[in-house]
Design a protein around this motif. Structure first.
Motif, short mmCIF file in Angstrom:
data_model
loop_
_atom_site.label_atom_id
_atom_site.label_comp_id
_atom_site.label_asym_id
_atom_site.label_seq_id
_atom_site.Cartn_x
_atom_site.Cartn_y
_atom_site.Cartn_z
N PHE B 102 0.83 -1.22 0.00
CA PHE B 102 0.00 0.00 0.00
C PHE B 102 0.86 1.27 0.00
O PHE B 102 0.47 2.28 -0.58
N THR B 113 -5.68 -1.14 -7.44
CA THR B 113 -6.84 -1.22 -6.54
C THR B 113 -6.43 -1.96 -5.27
O THR B 113 -5.37 -2.59 -5.20
N GLU B 114 -7.30 -1.91 -4.26
CA GLU B 114 -7.03 -2.62 -3.01
C GLU B 114 -6.86 -4.12 -3.26
O GLU B 114 -5.93 -4.73 -2.74
N ASN B 115 -7.74 -4.70 -4.06
CA ASN B 115 -7.63 -6.15 -4.30
C ASN B 115 -6.30 -6.51 -4.96
O ASN B 115 -5.72 -7.56 -4.66
N GLN B 116 -5.83 -5.67 -5.87
CA GLN B 116 -4.55 -5.94 -6.52
C GLN B 116 -3.40 -5.90 -5.51
O GLN B 116 -2.48 -6.73 -5.55
N HIS B 139 -6.54 -7.07 5.82
CA HIS B 139 -7.16 -6.08 4.95
C HIS B 139 -8.62 -5.86 5.32
O HIS B 139 -9.12 -4.74 5.28
N ARG B 140 -9.32 -6.93 5.69
CA ARG B 140 -10.73 -6.79 6.03
C ARG B 140 -10.94 -6.12 7.38
O ARG B 140 -11.80 -5.27 7.55
N ILE B 145 -13.72 -14.36 9.11
CA ILE B 145 -13.77 -15.80 8.85
C ILE B 145 -13.27 -16.00 7.43
O ILE B 145 -13.79 -15.40 6.49
N LEU B 157 -14.64 -14.23 2.25
CA LEU B 157 -14.55 -13.83 3.65
C LEU B 157 -15.94 -13.58 4.23
O LEU B 157 -16.87 -13.18 3.52
N HIS B 269 -11.59 -2.50 13.20
CA HIS B 269 -12.49 -2.71 12.05
C HIS B 269 -12.01 -2.04 10.78
O HIS B 269 -12.56 -2.24 9.71
N GLY B 270 -10.98 -1.20 10.89
CA GLY B 270 -10.59 -0.39 9.74
C GLY B 270 -9.72 -1.09 8.71
O GLY B 270 -9.68 -0.70 7.56
N VAL B 272 -6.38 -2.08 6.63
CA VAL B 272 -5.24 -1.28 6.14
C VAL B 272 -5.67 0.16 5.87
O VAL B 272 -6.71 0.39 5.26
N ARG B 273 -4.87 1.12 6.33
CA ARG B 273 -5.22 2.52 6.05
C ARG B 273 -4.01 3.43 6.22
O ARG B 273 -3.00 3.03 6.78
N TYR B 274 -4.17 4.65 5.72
CA TYR B 274 -3.12 5.67 5.80
C TYR B 274 -3.48 6.64 6.92
O TYR B 274 -4.26 7.57 6.68
#
Lengths: 289, 289
Positions: B102, B113-116, B139-140, B145, B157, B269-270, B272-274
């Motif tokens: 990231f 994108t995030e998925n990539q 990431h989630r 689960i 997930l 709950h967040g 991955v983030r900046y």
């Protein structure tokens, strides 16, 4: 379990979308992209003798919320408080359905997964006719791309990484039901093109360009909204309209730089959550160790 | 773009799992459940003449991180800071790979994108042999689960709703590589059974019961870890071992009530983030309107 349970759900501004209908409401939804905001909706569920719903203190009826309460075998007082106006393109009805599902899960058997609760709220929102993609986006948080439509077992999500400042001006309502029940062909063409372009270049710049282009191409822009978007462009920024509401949004300082006094938010990455705990016996973060 | 970019990734404690290998590393992964913690890993990426990696200030080499940096055509100094110890079952190597992906996305072309990015970090972690399911869970966020294994395009997930207090005691390392390269049949049987039972009754109580059962059935428990788990049980709680590390965790006050002085966290709950912004021209939340 008689304590009130508070659930926070981020508001969700849809930038552009296309409509995808199926016989099964769980497979019905929208493709597109939007922003989950740090401003949002709080849903407080308290066990009660009969189910009733209040919005900012006043009794109300919200179809999507009622469809959720009907599926639980507990009665509750559902209190709704919103940072953002209803009907102005923030996905408030979806957030209320989602927050109600997560709250009632706690005060009933506390035994459903997140996907089950998201599906329940998504179906309620689709059946109420008040939205197609907000619920799955609000659960994910961030800047969600709805790659494939529908509830979690069918839908596919991605996201644009980032957490920009978001500015918005909410001028009034636009009926989602009226637009979604009308001719959506032009809208679907514009939405599909925008999504294709964004996926080829998944950046915040491209997101704003495509949002602006979509708002123009679909001819959904009321003149006063168009005027504000033009003002932001004159000041060097890019603004677009929240789908569907009379709301203008920009990333960064677009509205401020054009001389407006917008509401200011950030991107919310957390999605649906219990800010004061989920009432389980395991919750006691505030306790001394 | 020469400013440092900081990325936060939650630590992830795996409660139980089963191993699923495929020829394609993106399809390789694990099923199971875990907790994304408010304690985590900060990855700061700064453009530099040559790529180097430091952990808490010291030069280091982390295979999964190197595999990520190799896929970007920018050189950077990757600074790693962790709230939790390496090798003790917190998914630190996965978090570092994810945070690096990231971060480098921002200081290179900012166009994935995030998925990539999640896929990239997941594949790096699988190929390094240091983890199978942490990256997608981190990431989630929340209590993920892993219903189906693998990177976003393959994995499925879900989540247990809730945000309990988490207590943990980290005693030392256990080699993920050694366990994953050994005979995993018993582990897979125990993990599959635990997941089946949790999905039939997706509650926090069941999560802890199955985690405890898995830790016992797989015979991975070192005697001192077993002793702590027994102490928590004697005090009326349920504890389990983080997979894979010499770490004991409980929900609520289990370790405290048994007389230990654990680290205390909540559920994040967040994902991955900046935390300080993504460096884009749109980021300026701190500015005055």
């Amino acid at each position: 379990m008689t304590d009130p349970i508070e659930v926070f759900v981020p508001a969700h501004v849809t930038a552009f979308f296309s409509v995808h209908r199926a016989t099964d409401p769980a497979q019905t939804g929208s493709r597109g992209v939007g922003l989950a905001l740090s401003d949002g909706i709080r849903v407080t569920s308290t066990p009660a003798d009969t189910t009733r719903v209040t919005l900012d203190g006043d009794e109300t009826t919200i179809d999507a919320v009622e469809r959720v309460t009907d599926t639980f075998d507990v009665a509750a007082h559902i209190q709704l408080d919103s940072d953002v106006p209803l009907g102005a393109g923030f996905g408030v009805s979806g957030a209320m359905a989602l927050g109600t599902a997560f709250g009632l899960n706690v005060i009933s058997d506390h035994d459903r997964t997140e996907n089950q609760l998201v599906r329940l709220a998504h179906v309620a929102e689709v059946e109420a006719g008040t939205g197609l993609g907000d619920v799955v986006a609000q659960h994910r948080g961030g800047i969600p791309i709805r790659v494939e439509p529908g509830a979690p077992e069918y839908g596919v999500l991605d996201g644009i990484p980032g957490g920009p400042r978001v500015e918005y001006l909410a001028l009034g309502e636009l009926s989602t039901e009226a637009v979604l029940s009308g001719d959506v062909e032009r809208l679907n063409r514009a939405g599909s093109t925008a999504l294709e372009r964004l996926r080829a270049e998944p950046t915040l710049d491209r997101l704003m360009d495509e949002s602006h282009r979509f708002a123009t191409a679909t001819e959904l822009l009321p003149p006063d909204i168009q005027g504000i978007i033009d003002d932001v462009a004159d000041a060097g920024g890019t603004a677009a309209m929240a789908m569907l509401g009379q709301t203008v949004f920009t990333l960064g300082r677009g509205l401020t730089d054009a001389g407006y006094s917008p509401a200011i938010a950030t991107i919310d990455h957390g999605g649906v959550r219990y800010p004061d705990g989920d009432g389980s016996v395991f919750y006691s973060v505030g306790d001394d160790p």
